[in-house]
Scaffold this motif. Structure first.
Motif, PDB file in Angstrom:
ATOM      1  N   MET A   1       0.856  -1.177   0.000  1.00 41.38           N
ATOM      2  CA  MET A   1       0.000   0.000   0.000  1.00 41.38           C
ATOM      3  C   MET A   1       0.899   1.236   0.000  1.00 41.38           C
ATOM      4  SD  MET A   1      -3.290   1.005   2.422  1.00 41.38           S
ATOM      5  CE  MET A   1      -2.680   0.101   3.789  1.00 41.38           C
ATOM      6  N   HIS A   2       0.378   2.307  -0.594  1.00 49.26           N
ATOM      7  CA  HIS A   2       1.109   3.572  -0.664  1.00 49.26           C
ATOM      8  C   HIS A   2       0.236   4.715  -0.175  1.00 49.26           C
ATOM      9  CE1 HIS A   2       4.933   2.650  -2.710  1.00 49.26           C
ATOM     10  NE2 HIS A   2       4.285   1.523  -2.880  1.00 49.26           N
ATOM     11  N   ALA A   3       0.891   5.726   0.395  1.00 46.11           N
ATOM     12  CA  ALA A   3       0.198   6.905   0.908  1.00 46.11           C
ATOM     13  C   ALA A   3       0.676   8.134   0.153  1.00 46.11           C
ATOM     14  CB  ALA A   3       0.473   7.090   2.395  1.00 46.11           C
ATOM     15  N   ARG A   4      -0.271   8.971  -0.191  1.00 46.51           N
ATOM     16  CA  ARG A   4       0.027  10.287  -0.771  1.00 46.51           C
ATOM     17  C   ARG A   4      -0.332  11.309   0.289  1.00 46.51           C
ATOM     18  NH1 ARG A   4      -2.653  12.310  -4.246  1.00 46.51           N
ATOM     19  NH2 ARG A   4      -1.161  13.222  -5.634  1.00 46.51           N
ATOM     20  N   ILE A   5       0.590  12.217   0.571  1.00 46.49           N
ATOM     21  CA  ILE A   5       0.371  13.208   1.617  1.00 46.49           C
ATOM     22  C   ILE A   5       0.504  14.596   1.007  1.00 46.49           C
ATOM     23  CG2 ILE A   5       1.210  14.117   3.820  1.00 46.49           C
ATOM     24  CD1 ILE A   5       2.249  11.210   4.318  1.00 46.49           C
ATOM     25  N   VAL A   6      -0.589  15.346   1.098  1.00 40.70           N
ATOM     26  CA  VAL A   6      -0.608  16.714   0.579  1.00 40.70           C
ATOM     27  C   VAL A   6      -0.712  17.660   1.774  1.00 40.70           C
ATOM     28  CG1 VAL A   6      -1.839  18.394  -0.836  1.00 40.70           C
ATOM     29  CG2 VAL A   6      -1.721  15.990  -1.566  1.00 40.70           C
ATOM     30  N   THR A   7       0.279  18.519   1.920  1.00 37.27           N
ATOM     31  CA  THR A   7       0.283  19.513   2.987  1.00 37.27           C
ATOM     32  C   THR A   7      -0.075  20.861   2.360  1.00 37.27           C
ATOM     33  OG1 THR A   7       2.012  18.286   4.136  1.00 37.27           O
ATOM     34  CG2 THR A   7       1.658  20.578   4.810  1.00 37.27           C
ATOM     35  N   SER A   8      -1.034  21.546   2.986  1.00 36.14           N
ATOM     36  CA  SER A   8      -1.482  22.820   2.428  1.00 36.14           C
ATOM     37  C   SER A   8      -1.740  23.830   3.533  1.00 36.14           C
ATOM     38  CB  SER A   8      -2.756  22.619   1.601  1.00 36.14           C
ATOM     39  OG  SER A   8      -3.801  22.161   2.429  1.00 36.14           O
ATOM     40  N   HIS A   9      -1.877  25.062   3.117  1.00 32.52           N
ATOM     41  CA  HIS A   9      -2.247  26.141   4.028  1.00 32.52           C
ATOM     42  C   HIS A   9      -3.460  26.851   3.423  1.00 32.52           C
ATOM     43  CE1 HIS A   9       1.785  25.347   5.512  1.00 32.52           C
ATOM     44  NE2 HIS A   9       1.371  25.883   6.639  1.00 32.52           N
ATOM     45  N   ILE A  10      -4.564  26.756   4.147  1.00 29.34           N
ATOM     46  CA  ILE A  10      -5.829  27.357   3.738  1.00 29.34           C
ATOM     47  C   ILE A  10      -6.003  28.658   4.523  1.00 29.34           C
ATOM     48  CG2 ILE A  10      -8.356  27.046   3.753  1.00 29.34           C
ATOM     49  CD1 ILE A  10      -7.080  25.111   1.834  1.00 29.34           C
ATOM     50  N   GLN A  11      -6.623  29.643   3.915  1.00 28.48           N
ATOM     51  CA  GLN A  11      -6.901  30.893   4.619  1.00 28.48           C
ATOM     52  C   GLN A  11      -7.685  30.595   5.902  1.00 28.48           C
ATOM     53  OE1 GLN A  11      -8.898  33.689   1.971  1.00 28.48           O
ATOM     54  NE2 GLN A  11      -7.932  32.623   0.261  1.00 28.48           N
ATOM     55  N   VAL A  12      -7.238  31.169   7.002  1.00 27.29           N
ATOM     56  CA  VAL A  12      -7.944  31.008   8.274  1.00 27.29           C
ATOM     57  C   VAL A  12      -9.375  31.513   8.073  1.00 27.29           C
ATOM     58  CG1 VAL A  12      -8.018  31.732  10.688  1.00 27.29           C
ATOM     59  CG2 VAL A  12      -5.817  31.218   9.612  1.00 27.29           C
ATOM     60  N   GLY A  13     -10.312  30.766   8.568  1.00 32.56           N
ATOM     61  CA  GLY A  13     -11.717  31.113   8.393  1.00 32.56           C
ATOM     62  C   GLY A  13     -12.355  30.466   7.176  1.00 32.56           C
ATOM     63  N   LYS A  14     -11.569  29.769   6.358  1.00 32.76           N
ATOM     64  CA  LYS A  14     -12.080  29.134   5.144  1.00 32.76           C
ATOM     65  C   LYS A  14     -12.063  27.603   5.229  1.00 32.76           C
ATOM     66  CE  LYS A  14     -12.555  32.889   2.546  1.00 32.76           C
ATOM     67  NZ  LYS A  14     -13.713  33.226   1.744  1.00 32.76           N
ATOM     68  N   ILE A  15     -11.798  27.072   6.424  1.00 30.62           N
ATOM     69  CA  ILE A  15     -11.688  25.616   6.592  1.00 30.62           C
ATOM     70  C   ILE A  15     -13.007  24.922   6.263  1.00 30.62           C
ATOM     71  CG2 ILE A  15     -11.182  23.740   8.217  1.00 30.62           C
ATOM     72  CD1 ILE A  15      -8.735  25.493   7.408  1.00 30.62           C
ATOM     73  N   ASP A  16     -14.124  25.462   6.731  1.00 28.66           N
ATOM     74  CA  ASP A  16     -15.408  24.821   6.441  1.00 28.66           C
ATOM     75  C   ASP A  16     -15.688  24.783   4.944  1.00 28.66           C
ATOM     76  OD1 ASP A  16     -16.017  24.156   9.087  1.00 28.66           O
ATOM     77  OD2 ASP A  16     -16.930  26.111   9.463  1.00 28.66           O
ATOM     78  N   GLU A  17     -15.276  25.809   4.236  1.00 27.70           N
ATOM     79  CA  GLU A  17     -15.432  25.822   2.782  1.00 27.70           C
ATOM     80  C   GLU A  17     -14.576  24.725   2.150  1.00 27.70           C
ATOM     81  OE1 GLU A  17     -14.936  28.971  -0.917  1.00 27.70           O
ATOM     82  OE2 GLU A  17     -15.073  29.757   1.134  1.00 27.70           O
TER      83      GLU A  17
END
Length: 97
Positions: free
Chosen positions: A1-17
């Motif tokens: 099995m393999h894992a893909r990991i995407v690290t990102s930074h979303i604008q604070v306050g936009k997480i629910d979107e």
């Protein structure tokens, strides 16, 4: 099995979107992908940092997600929410508990 990991930074306050985009756009696309096993979207609402982890049957299945254009298609849904381009890493899963 393999894992893909995407690290990102979303604008604070936009997480629910971002979560809504995951539910409406990303999950249906992933579920139709060859070799897709499961995935998680995690994050910190205070900083906007997030880590998405998806698991794939084989290395080829995980790599195909990129070469098929599906990764770029999914990432494009979040373009207006990112504060910086996301990073992508792929690893072999040695152990599952």
């Amino acid at each position: 099995m393999h894992a893909r990991i995407v690290t990102s930074h979303i604008q604070v306050g936009k997480i629910d979107e971002a979560i809504q985009i995951w539910r409406e756009k990303v999950i249906p696309t992933l579920k139709g992908a060859q070799g897709f096993k499961s995935g998680y979207m995690t994050g910190d609402r205070q900083t906007g940092k997030g880590v998405a982890v998806t698991f794939w049957e084989t290395e080829a299945d995980a790599a195909y997600w990129n070469s098929s254009g599906k990764y770029q298609e999914v990432i494009a849904h979040f373009a207006q929410l990112f504060t910086a381009p996301p990073s992508l890493e792929q690893f072999e899963v040695f152990l599952q508990v």
